[in-house]
Design a protein around this motif. Structure first.
Motif, PDB file in Angstrom:
ATOM      1  N   LEU A  35      -5.097   1.332  -5.212  1.00  0.00           N
ATOM      2  CA  LEU A  35      -4.857   1.879  -3.886  1.00  0.00           C
ATOM      3  C   LEU A  35      -5.899   2.146  -3.229  1.00  0.00           C
ATOM      4  CD1 LEU A  35      -2.827   3.168  -1.936  1.00  0.00           C
ATOM      5  CD2 LEU A  35      -2.969   5.298  -3.128  1.00  0.00           C
ATOM      6  N   ASP A  36      -6.994   2.574  -3.823  1.00  0.00           N
ATOM      7  CA  ASP A  36      -8.466   2.570  -3.325  1.00  0.00           C
ATOM      8  C   ASP A  36      -9.021   1.085  -2.705  1.00  0.00           C
ATOM      9  OD1 ASP A  36      -8.226   5.060  -3.925  1.00  0.00           O
ATOM     10  OD2 ASP A  36      -9.646   5.070  -5.409  1.00  0.00           O
ATOM     11  N   LEU A  83       2.309   1.720  -3.347  1.00  0.00           N
ATOM     12  CA  LEU A  83       1.456   2.295  -4.465  1.00  0.00           C
ATOM     13  C   LEU A  83       1.405   3.860  -3.897  1.00  0.00           C
ATOM     14  CD1 LEU A  83      -1.402  -0.452  -4.515  1.00  0.00           C
ATOM     15  CD2 LEU A  83      -0.039   0.299  -6.262  1.00  0.00           C
ATOM     16  N   ALA A  84       1.098   3.919  -2.667  1.00  0.00           N
ATOM     17  CA  ALA A  84       0.914   5.494  -2.270  1.00  0.00           C
ATOM     18  C   ALA A  84       1.956   6.375  -2.961  1.00  0.00           C
ATOM     19  CB  ALA A  84       0.857   5.914  -0.708  1.00  0.00           C
ATOM     20  N   ALA A  85       3.332   5.955  -2.321  1.00  0.00           N
ATOM     21  CA  ALA A  85       4.542   6.655  -2.907  1.00  0.00           C
ATOM     22  C   ALA A  85       4.727   6.830  -4.272  1.00  0.00           C
ATOM     23  CB  ALA A  85       5.847   5.991  -2.468  1.00  0.00           C
ATOM     24  N   THR A  86       4.193   5.978  -5.247  1.00  0.00           N
ATOM     25  CA  THR A  86       4.223   6.046  -6.419  1.00  0.00           C
ATOM     26  C   THR A  86       3.283   7.159  -6.927  1.00  0.00           C
ATOM     27  OG1 THR A  86       4.719   3.735  -6.514  1.00  0.00           O
ATOM     28  CG2 THR A  86       3.850   4.755  -8.644  1.00  0.00           C
ATOM     29  N   CYS A  87       2.105   7.145  -6.382  1.00  0.00           N
ATOM     30  CA  CYS A  87       1.208   8.103  -6.479  1.00  0.00           C
ATOM     31  C   CYS A  87       1.542   9.257  -6.483  1.00  0.00           C
ATOM     32  CB  CYS A  87      -0.149   7.603  -5.754  1.00  0.00           C
ATOM     33  SG  CYS A  87      -1.475   8.689  -5.910  1.00  0.00           S
ATOM     34  N   THR A  88       1.959   9.459  -5.063  1.00  0.00           N
ATOM     35  CA  THR A  88       2.663  11.140  -4.761  1.00  0.00           C
ATOM     36  C   THR A  88       3.717  11.408  -5.713  1.00  0.00           C
ATOM     37  OG1 THR A  88       2.459  10.072  -2.720  1.00  0.00           O
ATOM     38  CG2 THR A  88       3.284  12.232  -2.566  1.00  0.00           C
ATOM     39  N   THR A 136      -6.892   0.007  -0.014  1.00  0.00           N
ATOM     40  CA  THR A 136      -6.811   0.446   1.266  1.00  0.00           C
ATOM     41  C   THR A 136      -8.116   0.127   2.028  1.00  0.00           C
ATOM     42  OG1 THR A 136      -5.949   2.548   0.400  1.00  0.00           O
ATOM     43  CG2 THR A 136      -7.003   3.020   2.450  1.00  0.00           C
ATOM     44  N   GLN A 147       0.961  -1.191  -0.064  1.00  0.00           N
ATOM     45  CA  GLN A 147       0.158  -0.017   0.141  1.00  0.00           C
ATOM     46  C   GLN A 147       0.840   1.123  -0.077  1.00  0.00           C
ATOM     47  OE1 GLN A 147      -1.909   0.723   3.579  1.00  0.00           O
ATOM     48  NE2 GLN A 147      -3.720   1.485   2.808  1.00  0.00           N
ATOM     49  N   ASN A 148       1.851   1.059   0.914  1.00  0.00           N
ATOM     50  CA  ASN A 148       2.863   2.124   1.026  1.00  0.00           C
ATOM     51  C   ASN A 148       3.547   2.610  -0.569  1.00  0.00           C
ATOM     52  OD1 ASN A 148       4.086   4.289   2.201  1.00  0.00           O
ATOM     53  ND2 ASN A 148       5.861   2.857   2.421  1.00  0.00           N
ATOM     54  N   THR A 197      -6.092   5.683  -9.075  1.00  0.00           N
ATOM     55  CA  THR A 197      -6.013   5.232  -7.716  1.00  0.00           C
ATOM     56  C   THR A 197      -6.597   4.130  -7.513  1.00  0.00           C
ATOM     57  OG1 THR A 197      -7.294   6.870  -6.865  1.00  0.00           O
ATOM     58  CG2 THR A 197      -5.079   7.479  -6.818  1.00  0.00           C
TER      59      THR A 197
END
Ligand code: ADP
Ligand code: MG
Length: 723
Positions: A648-649, A629-634, A652, A626-627, A645
């Motif tokens: 990621l959604d 994915l979130a890092a990639t997203c940011t 989550t 999850q992290n 997302t």
């Protein structure tokens, strides 16, 4: 990771060198090699002693204690000649496992040396402490005396280990009050009860030679084999014997490509060695084949007397486990190690017979024999209908619940499959209740219409929990991990009761006049069919319609162990076991307690494992991904890219659901403990188990999202298909 290391170890597996050579000694020569068999006894014992033993073994006579010293001495010499240093009383506690207490033959002598000793008393009786075995309240620790008592009807044998050999003596395990603390004692008692009642039936048919009628059993054992590297990297398999997590693999058993397929080399080597080991122990293994699920196999022996078959079945399970280890595998006897693929059962083939009458469930081809067969078969029908709840309860366990009622094993509803021909015969008997329409001398029992049955009835019904298969009944609801003792005790006792009922009725009605027998038999069978025929069902046991129809027929559908075990408290069951001296009320109650406790403990351990694995293995993997994915997203957004997302959604959401469901399970587990075992078992069944499944659902969904290199547990695909 452990998972990667396991895969690499499995793919690099090399058989130990040099490989076992199975050709040097023929398997046939090994049969009974390690058994204190009749032929060994005959050679080593004085004739009168040998004869006395035979009378106990074969005719069920009381054992003459004076022969024990002689037998013990001969047994000891034989065992020492085979390299034995110790002897062990082997017994079968209520856990369903096998227990043994080893003692050395050696005792210090006056002159400072050691002398090999083994007296008749040591052979006949042992006193293991064993106070930690569950006894359901019969034996409290302060009166912890428990005795093991030599069972003459099950021969002693030598167990070989890499480092030495032990003389093993099968025993019954009883408290100082003489109450049964084990699984063997009731088997022996129930066999005695069956013999007594069967003799009365045989007498009605003019067979008075009195030769012992014994129940016979042939248990087919299903099991899984997986590489031990996978086993050790799955805490759930290791501690609970089954996987508590694992998404269904893309390819399962749908192609049926494993069933009866070629047996893989490593597995075949394992089977050959296991069979040779079993042969040495006098266990007549006969068939082996792949089963339906990938990684699933079956082994079946020739049938033997029920008591011996039970001991041999226990030995078979321990031998399979021991030999599997040598081949870098683990033998899983759990009923449902993997969700979504077939589970494992233990089909217990059951019949009864004597040396002079042969198999009493063989339909035979002369009308006279058929009448006797129909009576006995009718008695079984009555017994199974009358005691369907008992039969369900003796196969109840937390693990077997995953199998019964699922779409591959027999349903939890007990019914009898008779096959078309026999069903037809019994339907005619039922219709011919007013037998006057049938000309005298022909009928009477509808025998003339009984076609000679092909020994292997062509039609089979895999969905039936209790099927007539040509010359025996096959009880298919038994779990692969269970001792067959319980099911056999139930079978023997309910059939004894039914034979008792039939004998009493016929003795009274005929007043000893053999001329009247067939007419009265016809009446009795018609009545049995009217009252108990509802148990016969030849259709598809998996279907929805059957569930409805069974309910209309008034058949029980005890879906879980929590529903089925309390049957043991019913007055009719207490009376049944009491009347035939198989289990006293206290002994029966102690079993109910023990089995309920085991049920609750099993589910308790599984729940704790579920929580632990979910929290410490699956949750961390999930949030790492999850992290990522979130890092990639940011990062992408910072660079001005768009990032969908969706994944990621979903992740989550699942992570949250996983966390919440773990908390729910923890809460349920905490509130479940109780002094009232019945209440606790209900709670386990109705709350803990569904919540465990809930945690699993989210975890298995996460398996479909998390990057493969982060996933900590070997997957179903890996465990079932990498060999
Ligand atoms: P299947 O897979 O067709 O059911 P198996 O050969 O695997 O058949 O197993 C049949 C089992 O039934 C064997 O253990 C066999 O010895 C046993 N059996 C045959 N006759 C009797 C009998 N009279 N009493 C008890 N068991 C029997
Ligand atoms: Mg079979």
């Amino acid at each position: 990771s452990a998972r990667r290391a396991a895969i690499s170890a499995v793919t690099n597996y090399k058989p130990s060198s040099p490989p076992m050579n199975f050709r040097d000694t023929s398997t046939g020569d090994l049969f009974n090699a390690n058994v204190f068999s009749k032929s060994v006894m005959k050679k080593r014992l004085p004739k009168p002693v040998y004869k006395a033993l035979l009378r106990t073994m074969e005719a069920g006579e009381k054992l003459d204690p004076s022969v024990a010293d002689v037998v013990a001495a001969a047994m000891k010499d034989w065992a020492i000649s085979k390299g034995a240093t110790h002897y062990a009383h082997v017994f079968y506690p209520l856990t369903g496992l096998t227990a043994e207490k080893h003692d050395s033959f050696l005792a210090p002598d006056d002159d400072g040396t050691a002398l090999a000793e083994f007296s008749g008393k040591q052979l006949i009786q042992g006193e293991p402490d064993g106070s930690s075995f569950p006894t359901g309240g019969i034996r409290v620790t302060f009166e912890a005396r428990g005795y093991t008592v030599w069972d003459v009807t099950s021969p002693a044998y030598i167990l070989e280990n890499d480092n030495g050999t032990t003389l093993c003596i099968p025993t019954a395990f009883v408290s100082w009050t003489g109450e049964a603390l084990d699984k063997k004692t009731p088997v022996l008692r129930s066999m005695q009860a069956l013999n007594q009642q069967a003799q009365r039936i045989l007498k009605l048919f003019g067979h008075t030679d009195g030769s012992l009628v014994s129940s016979t059993a042939g248990p087919e054992q299903e099991y899984f084999l997986i590489d031990r590297n996978f086993y050790f990297s799955r805490p759930d398999l290791l501690n609970a014997g089954r996987t508590l997590f694992g998404a269904a693999p893309p390819k399962g058993q749908e192609f049926d490509d494993h069933y009866f397929g070629a047996i893989p080399e490593r597995v075949l080597a394992f089977m050959l060695e296991a069979e040779r080991e079993l042969f040495k122990l006098g266990i007549p293994v006969k068939t082996r084949h792949n089963e339906v699920a990938p990684g699933q196999y079956e082994i079946a022996p020739m049938f033997e007397f029920a008591n011996l078959a039970t001991d041999h079945q226990q030995l078979t399970m321990t031998t399979l486990r021991r030999v599997a280890e040598k081949y870098g595998m683990v033998c899983l006897t759990h009923e449902k190690p993997f969700a979504g693929v077939n589970g494992s059962g233990k089909h217990v083939n059951w019949s009864m017979g004597s040396s002079s009458q042969g198999n009493l469930l063989d339909p035979g081809d002369t009308p006279h024999d058929n009448a006797q067969f129909l009576l006995i078969c009718g008695a079984v029908i009555r017994a199974v209908h009358k005691y369907q709840g008992l039969l369900r309860s003796v196969v109840a366990s937390a693990s077997n619940d995953h199998r019964l009622g699922a779409n591959e094993a027999p349903p939890a509803i007990i019914s009898i499959f008779l096959g078309d021909q026999l069903t037809d015969v019994f339907q005619q008997i039922k219709a011919g209740g007013a037998s006057s329409s049938i000309p005298k001398g022909t009928l009477t029992v509808g025998v003339d219409v009984l076609p000679p049955l092909p020994k292997d009835a062509g039609d089979r019904n895999r969905t039936s929990p209790f099927a007539f298969t040509g010359n025996r009944f096959e009880f298919r609801a038994v779990g692969s991990n269970q001792s067959i003792a319980g099911p056999l005790v139930a079978m023997n006792t309910i059939v004894a009761e039914s034979l008792d009922y039939c004998a009493t009725r016929l003795e009274e009605a005929t007043g000893g006049d053999p001329e009247k027998l067939h007419g009265e038999l016809q009446k009795l069978l018609t009545e049995i069919m009217n009252e108990h025929g509802a148990i016969i069902f030849n259709g598809d046991g998996y279907s929805e319609e059957w569930h409805k129809e069974a309910e209309e027929r008034g058949l029980l559908n005890l879906k879980t162990s929590a529903d089925a075990l309390p049957v043991l408290k019913n007055q009719d069951i207490i009376d049944l076991f009491g009347k035939y001296n198989v289990l006293s009320e206290r002994e029966l109650a102690s079993r109910l307690d023990t089995y309920l406790e085991q049920y609750c403990m099993t589910i308790g351990v599984e729940a704790k494992l579920t929580i632990k694995i979910a929290k410490t293995m699956i949750f961390p993997a999930a949030i790492r991904y999850q992290n990522e994915l979130a890092a990639t997203c940011t990062n992408l957004k910072m660079l001005g890219y768009e990032f969908d997302t969706n994944t990621l959604d979903a992740m989550t959401e699942l992570v949250k659901e996983l966390q919440d469901s773990i908390a729910e399970l923890e809460a349920s587990l905490a509130e479940g403990e109780s002094d009232d075992l019945l209440a606790e078992s209900r709670h386990c069944c109705d709350s803990v188990l569904p919540l465990m499944n809930k945690v699993r659902t989210y975890a298995d969904k996460l398996e479909g999202f998390v990057a493969d290199d982060l996933w900590p547990l070997p997957t179903y695909q890996e465990m079932l298909f990498i060999k």
